[in-house]
Write an enzyme that holds these catalytic residues in place. Structure first.
Site, PDB file in Angstrom:
ATOM      1  N   ARG A   7       0.829  -1.218   0.000  1.00 13.69           N
ATOM      2  CA  ARG A   7       0.000   0.000   0.000  1.00 13.69           C
ATOM      3  C   ARG A   7       0.860   1.263   0.000  1.00 13.69           C
ATOM      4  O   ARG A   7       0.496   2.264  -0.601  1.00 13.69           O
ATOM      5  CB  ARG A   7      -0.985  -0.002   1.159  1.00 13.69           C
ATOM      6  CG  ARG A   7      -0.366  -0.064   2.529  1.00 13.69           C
ATOM      7  CD  ARG A   7      -1.438   0.070   3.597  1.00 13.69           C
ATOM      8  NE  ARG A   7      -0.929  -0.199   4.929  1.00 13.69           N
ATOM      9  CZ  ARG A   7      -1.565   0.077   6.038  1.00 13.69           C
ATOM     10  NH1 ARG A   7      -2.746   0.657   5.998  1.00 13.69           N
ATOM     11  NH2 ARG A   7      -1.049  -0.200   7.221  1.00 13.69           N
ATOM     12  N   GLU A  55     -19.266   6.274   0.697  1.00 11.86           N
ATOM     13  CA  GLU A  55     -18.634   5.640  -0.469  1.00 11.86           C
ATOM     14  C   GLU A  55     -19.493   5.748  -1.727  1.00 11.86           C
ATOM     15  O   GLU A  55     -18.980   5.867  -2.834  1.00 11.86           O
ATOM     16  CB  GLU A  55     -18.330   4.166  -0.179  1.00 11.86           C
ATOM     17  CG  GLU A  55     -17.315   3.933   0.934  1.00 11.86           C
ATOM     18  CD  GLU A  55     -17.916   4.062   2.332  1.00 11.86           C
ATOM     19  OE1 GLU A  55     -19.158   4.140   2.456  1.00 11.86           O
ATOM     20  OE2 GLU A  55     -17.143   4.101   3.300  1.00 11.86           O
ATOM     21  N   PHE A  80     -15.795  -2.162   1.393  1.00 13.05           N
ATOM     22  CA  PHE A  80     -16.778  -1.068   1.337  1.00 13.05           C
ATOM     23  C   PHE A  80     -16.968  -0.552  -0.083  1.00 13.05           C
ATOM     24  O   PHE A  80     -18.083  -0.372  -0.558  1.00 13.05           O
ATOM     25  CB  PHE A  80     -16.332   0.094   2.237  1.00 13.05           C
ATOM     26  CG  PHE A  80     -16.037  -0.314   3.650  1.00 13.05           C
ATOM     27  CD1 PHE A  80     -16.878  -1.184   4.332  1.00 13.05           C
ATOM     28  CD2 PHE A  80     -14.908   0.150   4.291  1.00 13.05           C
ATOM     29  CE1 PHE A  80     -16.596  -1.575   5.641  1.00 13.05           C
ATOM     30  CE2 PHE A  80     -14.621  -0.228   5.601  1.00 13.05           C
ATOM     31  CZ  PHE A  80     -15.457  -1.089   6.272  1.00 13.05           C
ATOM     32  N   ASP A 114      -8.912  -6.748  12.073  1.00  9.15           N
ATOM     33  CA  ASP A 114     -10.223  -6.115  12.204  1.00  9.15           C
ATOM     34  C   ASP A 114     -11.398  -7.063  12.025  1.00  9.15           C
ATOM     35  O   ASP A 114     -12.535  -6.698  12.300  1.00  9.15           O
ATOM     36  CB  ASP A 114     -10.345  -4.944  11.223  1.00  9.15           C
ATOM     37  CG  ASP A 114      -9.688  -3.683  11.772  1.00  9.15           C
ATOM     38  OD1 ASP A 114      -9.802  -3.465  12.990  1.00  9.15           O
ATOM     39  OD2 ASP A 114      -9.054  -2.948  10.999  1.00  9.15           O
ATOM     40  N   ARG A 164      -2.828  -4.845   2.495  1.00  4.66           N
ATOM     41  CA  ARG A 164      -2.497  -3.932   3.589  1.00  4.66           C
ATOM     42  C   ARG A 164      -1.067  -4.127   4.111  1.00  4.66           C
ATOM     43  O   ARG A 164      -0.528  -3.244   4.785  1.00  4.66           O
ATOM     44  CB  ARG A 164      -3.492  -4.188   4.716  1.00  4.66           C
ATOM     45  CG  ARG A 164      -3.468  -3.206   5.855  1.00  4.66           C
ATOM     46  CD  ARG A 164      -4.564  -3.561   6.860  1.00  4.66           C
ATOM     47  NE  ARG A 164      -4.565  -2.678   8.010  1.00  4.66           N
ATOM     48  CZ  ARG A 164      -5.186  -1.514   8.049  1.00  4.66           C
ATOM     49  NH1 ARG A 164      -5.856  -1.084   7.002  1.00  4.66           N
ATOM     50  NH2 ARG A 164      -5.149  -0.754   9.135  1.00  4.66           N
TER      51      ARG A 164
END
Lengths: 307, 275
Positions: A7, A55, A80, A114, A164
């Protein structure tokens, strides 16, 4: 093998592109630290638009920018931006074939801590069904740079998956990124392992395990999943009599399905390895949750030999 | 607005309503109600307010029109045909296989600036265009027409927030508040507010907001002129309208939201519009 943050590399390259081309604009939905679009906010703030936690609006705003001649790059987490904004991507972006780039960060299991709400295994499947869409799934940091650069240079809707974490550097400066064609990462004639994203590194490690057992595995990197040129896929398989696909995505609708569909007229024995129609959960380490889903070099080597 | 201009706009609104009936044709369902209620706003925009050139549909400094309530595009189709973007005869081929005019607007049609039809996305498209115009230092404006029931879509309020955040004084939304959705009376079925309530919502989101008679071309024109003088915030002009306006049997009912016309209803509608 050295490792680099995919990233961070993406964000650096995006900033470089923005500095070269004032028509490239970057949107983010309050996650620019996670997506690394923050590098544009800091490095060239006049090319960055904070769109807040919205979004759907972000994607349609990107479409409006594209209608007025800009090249927008809209960023959020894959779960998302692909899921919540699917219909905006369909109606506002893909149907009119607008020049919008959608970047899905924290793809697959890469947001290991998460939990299920933040882990995206469906994004390739839902983006793949959209006409006009091009899908990139880069293998490492270097290829993420090539992916965003290629996407910005290609007119039309594009979707890019970004991981990530720090990933092994598996591609070289001259590793080709040709839309629709896999690249050969390692030669072999016994089994072809077709992988994308971080799974390319794991598949290369699996190839070493297999070599110890006298099995010569060929590893192919699918940096683009859509479109796929069936002839190029067939040619890339070489003499291999069997295929294993490996993806950090549901086995439903992802790379495995795309390869199966590409080869439907010339079938070969093919096993798909990936996430089995389930959701994720929290874990303390990326490797632990990958292992839970069988995404390890050892398991890939087993799958490559499984009947 | 002077009297001669107002009279010209009233005549153009009749032309638009005639075109809506042409586009509806016979024996195929079409959106009469919402197209008729928005017709006067469409007339004021195309024949009074907007800087557009049918001979040069893509000229860079043109104002942009987005019919966010895409099903009501028939009046826009009529205006574009009347202005010469394509022949008037094209209207009768609306919604036919291979025809230029789709059931909902697409950018492949000359003069159409955005694909709409899935409600709630047009205002966001307008925000994106306005950001691009500002980025280019361009003076062109964006005019978005929404329905009132369309304001049930959450994305509208995401866009309203974004427009206020970015102080987009080059953005106008015109709300066609006809009070009737596809299934019936908004106040009874799913109350998004009347014209005053809708204006209050936009004001609370940081917009300049004004309620007008959505069939009074002078009030619409004056409100649009006033919006040009508002700096630092977007403007909402909420038009109180009558669904089906101009065709007595289709007024104030959802029955003609999406319905086919017969020889008889077509003749009656044309007689009333041009009577």
């Amino acid at each position: 093998m050295s490792k680099s943050s995919q990233r961070n590399a993406y964000g650096e390259e995006l900033l470089a592109i923005c500095r070269e081309n004032n028509d490239v604009v970057v949107l983010d939905a309050d996650l620019c630290g996670g997506t690394q679009a923050i590098q544009v906010e800091k490095g060239k703030p006049e090319s960055f638009y904070e769109m807040g936690i919205g979004e759907q609006n972000m994607i349609s705003v990107a479409a409006g920018l594209a209608l007025a001649g800009k090249i927008p790059v809209a960023n959020s987490f894959a779960v998302f931006v692909g899921g919540r904004s699917f219909e905006q991507i369909r109606q506002s972006v893909c149907l009119p074939e607008l020049n919008v780039k959608v970047v899905g960060a924290s793809c697959g299991l890469s947001d290991f801590a998460d939990g299920a709400t933040h882990q995206a295994f469906e994004d390739v499947a839902i983006m793949r069904v959209l006409p006009h869409m091009t899908i990139f799934s880069p293998a490492d940091a270097r290829e993420a740079r090539k992916a965003i650069r290629t996407a910005v240079g290609r007119r039309g809707p594009c979707y890019i998956r970004i991981n990530r974490n720090e990933l092994p550097d598996v591609t070289a400066p001259d590793t080709p990124l040709e839309i629709g064609k896999p690249s050969l990462m390692a030669d072999g004639g016994d089994v072809a392992i077709c992988a994308s994203g971080h799974m390319v590194a794991l598949s290369l490690a699996a190839r070493d395990i297999l070599a110890g057992q006298g099995v010569r595995a060929r590893v192919l990197n699918f940096a683009t999943i859509k479109p796929l040129d069936p002839a190029a896929v067939r040619a890339a398989l070489g003499p291999c009599p069997r295929i294993l696909t490996v993806e950090e995505h549901s086995v439903i609708g992802g790379l495995g399905a795309a390869v199966l569909e590409a080869l439907a007229d010339h079938p070969l024995p093919l096993r798909r390895h990936g996430i089995r129609d389930t959701y994720g959960e929290s874990a303390e380490k990326y490797e632990r949750i990958l292992a839970k889903h069988g995404l390890t070099a050892e398991r890939i080597a087993e799958e490559a030999l499984a009947k | 607005m002077d009297k001669a201009t107002a009279e010209k706009l009233r005549q153009k609104a009749k032309r638009i309503r005639t075109g809506i009936i042409e586009a509806l044709g016979l024996g195929k369902p079409g959106h009469l109600g919402g197209s008729m209620s928005a017709a006067d706003m469409v007339a004021v925009l195309y024949y009074y307010k907007m800087n557009v050139d049918p001979k040069n549909p893509k000229k860079p400094d043109r104002d942009r029109f987005i019919m966010s309530k895409g099903h009501s595009v028939l009046g826009q189709y009529a205006a574009l045909a009347d202005l010469g973007y394509y022949p008037w005869e094209e209207l009768s081929r609306t919604k036919t296989l291979g025809g230029l005019l789709q059931g909902h607007p697409e950018i492949s049609t000359p003069g159409i600036e955005a694909n709409t039809g899935s409600l709630g996305q047009g205002l966001s498209l307008g925000v994106g265009m306005c950001l691009a115009a500002r980025r280019d230092g361009a003076a062109w404006r964006v005019f978005v027409v929404t329905g009132d029931a369309e304001l049930g879509e959450g994305q509208i309020w995401e866009a309203a927030t974004a427009a206020a955040n970015y102080k987009l004084d080059n953005l106008r939304v015109l709300v066609d508040a006809n009070g009737i959705s596809a299934m019936g009376r908004v106040a009874d079925r799913y109350n998004v507010g009347d014209a005053d309530g809708i204006a209050a919502k936009f004001a609370a989101f940081g917009w300049n907001a004004k309620v007008v008679d959505g069939h009074d071309v002078e009030e619409i024109g004056d409100a649009l002129d006033a919006a040009d003088r508002v700096k630092g915030k977007p403007s909402a002009i909420v038009g109180r309208t009558v669904k089906g306006k101009g065709v007595s049997f289709a007024e104030n009912t959802h029955a003609y939201h999406n319905k086919d016309m017969s020889e008889e209803t077509r003749a009656k509608a044309l007689a009333e519009i041009n009577g």
